[in-house]
Design an enzyme around this catalytic site. Sequence first.
Site, PDB file in Angstrom:
ATOM      1  N   GLY A  31      39.451  14.934  18.552  1.00  0.00           N
ATOM      2  CA  GLY A  31      40.068  15.911  17.661  1.00  0.00           C
ATOM      3  C   GLY A  31      39.549  15.798  16.239  1.00  0.00           C
ATOM      4  O   GLY A  31      39.177  14.710  15.797  1.00  0.00           O
ATOM      5  N   HIS A  32      39.500  16.913  15.540  1.00  0.00           N
ATOM      6  CA  HIS A  32      39.055  16.883  14.148  1.00  0.00           C
ATOM      7  C   HIS A  32      39.576  18.095  13.403  1.00  0.00           C
ATOM      8  O   HIS A  32      39.754  19.163  13.975  1.00  0.00           O
ATOM      9  CB  HIS A  32      37.525  16.818  14.061  1.00  0.00           C
ATOM     10  CG  HIS A  32      36.826  17.875  14.860  1.00  0.00           C
ATOM     11  ND1 HIS A  32      36.617  17.760  16.220  1.00  0.00           N
ATOM     12  CD2 HIS A  32      36.311  19.065  14.509  1.00  0.00           C
ATOM     13  CE1 HIS A  32      35.984  18.823  16.669  1.00  0.00           C
ATOM     14  NE2 HIS A  32      35.786  19.653  15.645  1.00  0.00           N
TER      15      HIS A  32
END
Length: 162
Positions: free
Chosen positions: A121-122
């Site tokens: 995730g980012h």
Amino acid sequence: MALERLWAPWRLEYVQHADEQDGCIFCRAAESRGDEEQLVVHRGERAFVMLNKFPYASGHLLVAPYRHGPNFGELDDDEALEIHRLGAEGLDALRAVYAPDGFNLGWNIGRIAGVGIPDHGHLHVVPRWAGDTNFMPVLADVKVIPEHLLATRAKLADAWPR
Ligand SMILES: [Zn+2]
């Protein structure tokens, strides 16, 4: 409509680059000592900030946890807080270097939403300038980026607020 157009670039980016990626770019950057080579702008305790190699605009930042796996809904409290803080610091650094007119911050979840790097995730932090929507059709084209990524990285790292 505006939202759809805004987030579409990352779908294009995925389509164009998904096959070229070898492993997880976030894990590679997290484990590397070569911040310049990996385009890492700033490191925190549980999360770090890097430039998007296929940016929508100069200074397009990605804030990711060091841990591979969690997306927006699965971050632990410390990761969520630090990613929030690093995003806010990124705004300050981008303001200092590029004086943008505004920002878009967001998470893409699932390939249909444009995720090109599965399972890490980012947060996207994208500076915006008045009139930049004119460039929407060529967003994913690296040639439209006016400043070299290494120079961008160095400027933002120098301007990081702490
Ligand atoms: Zn990873």
